[in-house]
Design a protein around this motif. Sequence first.
Motif, short mmCIF file in Angstrom:
data_model
loop_
_atom_site.label_atom_id
_atom_site.label_comp_id
_atom_site.label_asym_id
_atom_site.label_seq_id
_atom_site.Cartn_x
_atom_site.Cartn_y
_atom_site.Cartn_z
N ARG A 1 -31.31 -7.59 -0.84
CA ARG A 1 -29.88 -7.82 -0.75
C ARG A 1 -29.57 -8.70 0.46
NH1 ARG A 1 -27.12 -1.93 -2.11
NH2 ARG A 1 -28.00 -1.72 -4.21
N ASP A 2 -28.55 -9.48 0.29
CA ASP A 2 -28.13 -10.35 1.39
C ASP A 2 -27.60 -9.50 2.54
OD1 ASP A 2 -26.71 -12.67 -0.99
OD2 ASP A 2 -28.78 -12.45 -0.23
N GLU A 3 -27.68 -10.07 3.69
CA GLU A 3 -27.18 -9.37 4.86
C GLU A 3 -25.66 -9.23 4.76
OE1 GLU A 3 -28.39 -11.49 8.26
OE2 GLU A 3 -30.54 -11.17 7.93
N GLU A 4 -25.17 -8.10 5.19
CA GLU A 4 -23.74 -7.85 5.14
C GLU A 4 -23.00 -8.77 6.10
OE1 GLU A 4 -22.97 -3.82 5.82
OE2 GLU A 4 -24.02 -3.09 4.03
N LEU A 5 -21.82 -9.18 5.69
CA LEU A 5 -21.02 -10.05 6.53
C LEU A 5 -20.48 -9.29 7.72
CD1 LEU A 5 -18.98 -11.81 3.70
CD2 LEU A 5 -21.02 -12.67 4.86
N ASP A 6 -20.19 -10.03 8.76
CA ASP A 6 -19.61 -9.41 9.94
C ASP A 6 -18.25 -8.84 9.58
OD1 ASP A 6 -21.81 -10.25 11.31
OD2 ASP A 6 -20.87 -12.10 12.05
N GLU A 7 -17.97 -7.69 10.11
CA GLU A 7 -16.71 -7.03 9.82
C GLU A 7 -15.57 -7.82 10.45
OE1 GLU A 7 -14.49 -4.06 7.98
OE2 GLU A 7 -16.64 -4.48 7.88
N PRO A 8 -14.66 -8.39 9.65
CA PRO A 8 -13.57 -9.18 10.23
C PRO A 8 -12.50 -8.28 10.83
CG PRO A 8 -13.33 -9.09 7.86
CD PRO A 8 -14.62 -8.38 8.18
N THR A 9 -11.70 -8.90 11.65
CA THR A 9 -10.60 -8.17 12.28
C THR A 9 -9.43 -8.09 11.30
OG1 THR A 9 -11.28 -8.99 14.44
CG2 THR A 9 -9.05 -8.09 14.25
N GLN A 10 -8.93 -6.90 11.10
CA GLN A 10 -7.84 -6.71 10.16
C GLN A 10 -6.57 -7.37 10.70
OE1 GLN A 10 -7.05 -2.67 9.14
NE2 GLN A 10 -5.36 -3.16 7.75
N GLU A 11 -5.92 -8.14 9.84
CA GLU A 11 -4.68 -8.82 10.22
C GLU A 11 -3.51 -7.94 9.83
OE1 GLU A 11 -2.32 -13.05 9.43
OE2 GLU A 11 -4.19 -12.57 8.38
N VAL A 12 -2.63 -7.75 10.78
CA VAL A 12 -1.48 -6.88 10.57
C VAL A 12 -0.23 -7.69 10.88
CG1 VAL A 12 -0.29 -4.77 11.23
CG2 VAL A 12 -2.78 -4.84 11.18
N GLY A 13 0.68 -7.77 9.93
CA GLY A 13 1.93 -8.48 10.11
C GLY A 13 3.05 -7.55 10.49
N PRO A 14 4.20 -8.12 10.75
CA PRO A 14 5.36 -7.27 11.09
C PRO A 14 5.74 -6.40 9.91
CG PRO A 14 6.05 -9.55 10.75
CD PRO A 14 4.55 -9.55 10.73
N PRO A 15 6.16 -5.18 10.15
CA PRO A 15 6.52 -4.29 9.04
C PRO A 15 7.81 -4.73 8.38
CG PRO A 15 7.03 -3.25 11.14
CD PRO A 15 6.31 -4.53 11.46
N LEU A 16 8.07 -4.13 7.25
CA LEU A 16 9.28 -4.44 6.50
C LEU A 16 10.51 -3.98 7.28
CD1 LEU A 16 9.73 -5.73 3.69
CD2 LEU A 16 10.03 -3.42 2.80
N LEU A 17 11.63 -4.68 7.10
CA LEU A 17 12.90 -4.40 7.77
C LEU A 17 12.77 -4.58 9.29
CD1 LEU A 17 14.05 -1.28 5.72
CD2 LEU A 17 14.49 -3.69 5.27
N THR A 18 12.07 -5.66 9.69
CA THR A 18 11.94 -5.99 11.11
C THR A 18 13.16 -6.79 11.55
OG1 THR A 18 9.54 -6.03 10.92
CG2 THR A 18 10.51 -7.16 12.82
N PRO A 19 13.77 -6.49 12.70
CA PRO A 19 14.94 -7.26 13.17
C PRO A 19 14.59 -8.72 13.43
CG PRO A 19 14.77 -5.16 14.33
CD PRO A 19 13.50 -5.33 13.56
N LEU A 20 15.57 -9.58 13.27
CA LEU A 20 15.36 -11.02 13.48
C LEU A 20 15.19 -11.36 14.95
CD1 LEU A 20 16.31 -11.09 10.52
CD2 LEU A 20 17.61 -13.14 11.07
N SER A 21 15.58 -10.46 15.83
CA SER A 21 15.41 -10.72 17.25
C SER A 21 13.95 -10.78 17.66
CB SER A 21 16.14 -9.64 18.06
OG SER A 21 15.67 -8.35 17.70
N GLN A 22 13.05 -10.28 16.83
CA GLN A 22 11.62 -10.32 17.13
C GLN A 22 10.93 -11.57 16.60
OE1 GLN A 22 9.67 -6.69 15.94
NE2 GLN A 22 11.27 -5.36 16.82
#
Length: 513
Positions: free
Chosen positions: A374-395
């Motif tokens: 089996r091929d070598e496993e890929l490096d574990e990428p960093t999880q991307e997290v965006g702003p949550p829903l209903l975020t104020p526009l001031s941010q």
Amino acid sequence: MDFMNGNQDRNEQKANSAASFKAYLLKNNTKNNLNLYDHLTQLLMKVMDERPQNVVDVFEDMSRDVKRGLFEQKQSTLRDLPQTTAAELVAEQQRQLFSRDQEDELVDTPYPNVNETSFYLEQAGVSLGRVEMQRIFLALKQLVDSQALQHCRFWGKILGTQSSYIVAEAEYREGDEDEEQIAEEAAEEEEREGTQENEVDPLPPSTFKPPPVVPKEAIGTGANKFVYYVCNEAGLPWVKLPSVTPAQITIARQIRKFFTGKLDSPVVSYPPFPGNEANYLRAQIARISAGTQVSPFGFFQAGEEEGDEEEETHRDSYEVNLEFEGMPVVEMAEALSSWVHHVQHILQQGRCTWVNLAVKQEEETHDEEEGEDRDEELDEPTQEVGPPLLTPLSQDEEVFNTPPWSSKISSVLTSQHAIAILRSNLWPGAYAYACGKKFENIYIGWGLKYAGEGFSPPVPPLPQKEYPSGPEIAEATDPSLEEEQALKEALEEQQAAQEEMDESDEEEEEDDD
């Protein structure tokens, strides 16, 4: 002699008189450009051809027929058949919008009151005109009646070089998402099979393994939560746009192209866009919606979903807060914290929810042959997290030292009847208004994001090397004649020394025996 000269003079006079008389007969009339000589010639030929019995009686009638046959109609009193123009064709199709087959029942309709929205947008200085907005309102009604949609609203208008797009946003009904997903998967499978059948002489398999493809989000979720219909003019047939893929959103962020108004037009760009103008339009609509669809703070609240609190950022559902009583217009016009995003943010991956590409799919694991490494496993990428829903526009962050939003009140003289207006600086043409419990979003523009002072397209990458360069591959320089002779002598001496050593070893073995 005098007698002969006199006859000659008379003959000359007769000839001159005949010539002058013929010239007189050949003189054209200024009105109809005819002459008597040609008319008499044609009349005599007609008499000789027909040979009537009473030619003297019908001579005048035959002369009239000859003249009538030479008559050419220079100008007709009949009108030419008018050609139908493009505007008349559109008007003919728009006439169907005003037809009423049966009396409409007074029930709740799944489309908003576009006329009311137009009234408020006019106070913000944004409008397409009352006539066009009324036609769009009737076109949305026609769309809802033909497609049986659960919810539909006027999203906006994207301008083009040849024609524009009127965009309608609709929501899937319960159960339609699965049917639409199955239909799209079947269409993609048929396209792949058709491509394989067209390959008469397939290329040899390559050992190159492309990077994993980011799967698109399921219909009814993320960037594909809504379905969009477009048409060039109100009254023309609505066309449903396909669902968007992460690759299309990623490439759309790197290019800038004006729309032509034709959905089947190719998108010529670098990097190459995976699709035609319909796919590019759908990707731009998803980007604009994710960045500019806003609502007053407290109007929506997060929907109830089963799951851990850690998954709150992945929620894409919300519901109307029945206890919302509205906010003061002055406060909404001054503070961006009184507005929130109610559409999920699109990550750099091209999706609203992050997917881990390093984890191998179970299907790929079962397809591997037994005994193979089996091929070598890929490096574990960093999880991307965006702003949550209903975020104020001031941010929201600034882009190119430009504030993302500009807000104002429609009128400072009659503030008690004014509305709060919000304008996006990152997506010119995106507006929102709020007045009590009423609000709406609209986009009227070219579908391009603000790119600062100038846009520089990405530079193409350097061409790949055909083979690695090194001493083990590079060809050596041809030796000279002296070097070849020296090498030959050295090899002969080495071979002679090796033979002497072999003979001495054999003699020692014989002595030992």
